[in-house]
Design an enzyme around this catalytic site. Structure first.
Site, PDB file in Angstrom:
ATOM      1  CE  LYS A  14      -2.421  -0.737   3.728  1.00 47.59           C
ATOM      2  NZ  LYS A  14      -1.710  -1.948   4.212  1.00 47.59           N
ATOM      3  NE  ARG A  89      -3.534  -0.297  11.141  1.00 44.93           N
ATOM      4  CZ  ARG A  89      -2.652   0.206  10.280  1.00 44.93           C
ATOM      5  NH1 ARG A  89      -2.887   1.322   9.651  1.00 44.93           N
ATOM      6  NH2 ARG A  89      -1.530  -0.444  10.049  1.00 44.93           N
ATOM      7  NE  ARG A 126      11.822 -14.364   6.317  1.00 46.84           N
ATOM      8  CZ  ARG A 126      13.048 -14.190   5.844  1.00 46.84           C
ATOM      9  NH1 ARG A 126      14.006 -13.759   6.634  1.00 46.84           N
ATOM     10  NH2 ARG A 126      13.328 -14.418   4.567  1.00 46.84           N
ATOM     11  NE  ARG A 134       7.234  -0.039   9.949  1.00 45.45           N
ATOM     12  CZ  ARG A 134       6.065  -0.010   9.322  1.00 45.45           C
ATOM     13  NH1 ARG A 134       5.998   0.375   8.068  1.00 45.45           N
ATOM     14  NH2 ARG A 134       4.972  -0.383   9.945  1.00 45.45           N
ATOM     15  NE  ARG A 145       2.886  -3.815  11.908  1.00 42.27           N
ATOM     16  CZ  ARG A 145       3.971  -4.085  11.162  1.00 42.27           C
ATOM     17  NH1 ARG A 145       4.997  -4.711  11.682  1.00 42.27           N
ATOM     18  NH2 ARG A 145       3.996  -3.725   9.910  1.00 42.27           N
TER      19      ARG A 145
HETATM   20  P1  ADP Z   1       1.459  -1.571   8.818  1.00 36.46           P
HETATM   21  O1  ADP Z   1       0.254  -1.448   7.970  1.00 36.46           O
HETATM   22  O2  ADP Z   1       2.599  -2.255   8.128  1.00 36.46           O
HETATM   23  O3  ADP Z   1       1.206  -2.134  10.184  1.00 36.46           O
HETATM   24  P2  ADP Z   1       1.527   1.347   9.202  1.00 36.46           P
HETATM   25  O4  ADP Z   1       2.743   2.156   8.929  1.00 36.46           O
HETATM   26  O5  ADP Z   1       0.317   1.582   8.397  1.00 36.46           O
HETATM   27  O6  ADP Z   1       2.064  -0.137   9.071  1.00 36.46           O
HETATM   28  O7  ADP Z   1       1.112   1.494  10.727  1.00 36.46           O
HETATM   29  C1  ADP Z   1       2.059   1.283  11.757  1.00 36.46           C
HETATM   30  C2  ADP Z   1       1.410   1.400  13.137  1.00 36.46           C
HETATM   31  O8  ADP Z   1       0.848   2.709  13.305  1.00 36.46           O
HETATM   32  C3  ADP Z   1       0.260   0.458  13.438  1.00 36.46           C
HETATM   33  O9  ADP Z   1       0.698  -0.826  13.843  1.00 36.46           O
HETATM   34  C4  ADP Z   1      -0.443   1.212  14.580  1.00 36.46           C
HETATM   35  O10 ADP Z   1       0.286   1.098  15.790  1.00 36.46           O
HETATM   36  C5  ADP Z   1      -0.337   2.651  14.112  1.00 36.46           C
HETATM   37  N1  ADP Z   1      -1.482   3.066  13.274  1.00 36.46           N
HETATM   38  C6  ADP Z   1      -1.417   3.494  11.975  1.00 36.46           C
HETATM   39  N2  ADP Z   1      -2.643   3.808  11.505  1.00 36.46           N
HETATM   40  C7  ADP Z   1      -3.506   3.550  12.519  1.00 36.46           C
HETATM   41  C8  ADP Z   1      -4.914   3.654  12.667  1.00 36.46           C
HETATM   42  N3  ADP Z   1      -5.697   4.075  11.653  1.00 36.46           N
HETATM   43  N4  ADP Z   1      -5.464   3.291  13.853  1.00 36.46           N
HETATM   44  C9  ADP Z   1      -4.711   2.877  14.869  1.00 36.46           C
HETATM   45  N5  ADP Z   1      -3.378   2.751  14.807  1.00 36.46           N
HETATM   46  C10 ADP Z   1      -2.767   3.087  13.641  1.00 36.46           C
END
Ligand code: ADP
Length: 192
Positions: A14, A89, A126, A134, A145
């Site tokens: 994405k 989310r 991985r 990260r 996640r």
């Molecule tokens: P990924 O989709 O690979 O988990 P992101 O960079 O989109 O990575 O998000 C990383 C982290 O940021 C999430 O695991 C969460 O802790 C937080 N986060 C991002 N967007 C949201 C959201 N809409 N609601 C809650 N937490 C979020």
């Protein structure tokens, strides 16, 4: 106006595709993960608040995220459109977004659902962990996640399917091919 929402699991690409679409159409890539990482790097109040959750791979509270998106979409650079990535989310976030977009008169043009087998997603994460280091790419945070994706985010696919603007994208292919399909989907959505 081109208002695009990206849905799909971690490791689906994405972020990569979101940046390409944004650059192609001259609209911002609004990625909540990037926004939170920037806040954490700044050491801002928001960053301090979300850091422990972020590191553990847990979700930041809905009210905080909704406020963050409300402020972001109020900025002028989103007037011609946006690529929203990482939000909503949870069902509560989706309901808040519906309401917000209604209020500001900016309906979603299309919702792209990135589809790929779970084992491919895990392998990509991985590899990214090795390359980027990260904080939330530890095996335990990755498990959390993905679990939260299935529990909280996956049901949103049906929410948007029911609204009729969901398009599936086969994400387990080279970047340029996925982007080509996305461009086609955007053209079709724009003429509808
Ligand atoms: P990924 O989709 O690979 O988990 P992101 O960079 O989109 O990575 O998000 C990383 C982290 O940021 C999430 O695991 C969460 O802790 C937080 N986060 C991002 N967007 C949201 C959201 N809409 N609601 C809650 N937490 C979020």
């Amino acid at each position: 106006m081109l208002n695009v929402l990206l849905l799909g699991p971690q490791g689906a690409g994405k972020g990569t595709q979101g940046k390409l679409v944004a650059a192609e159409h001259g609209i911002p890539h609004v990625a909540t993960g990037d926004m939170l990482r920037a806040a954490i790097a700044d050491g801002s109040e928001l960053g301090r608040q979300v850091r422990p959750l972020y590191d553990a791979g847990r979700l930041v509270p809905d009210d905080l995220m909704i406020e963050l998106i409300r402020d972001r979409l109020a900025r002028e650079d989103t007037a011609e459109g946006f690529v929203l990535d990482g939000f909503p989310r949870t069902p509560a976030q989706a309901a808040a977004l519906d309401e917000l977009l209604d209020e500001i008169g900016r309906p979603l043009t299309v919702v792209l659902e990135f589809q790929l087998p779970e084992e491919v997603a895990i392998e990509r994460l991985r590899r990214r962990a090795e390359d980027e280091g990260r904080a939330d790419d530890t095996p335990e945070a990755i498990r959390t996640r993905l679990r939260l994706y299935h529990e909280e985010t996956e049901p949103l696919i049906e929410h948007y399917r029911a609204r009729g603007n969901l398009v599936g994208v086969r994400a387990d292919r080279p970047v340029a091919e996925v982007f080509g399909d996305i461009q086609q989907a955007l053209e079709q959505a724009a003429v509808r």
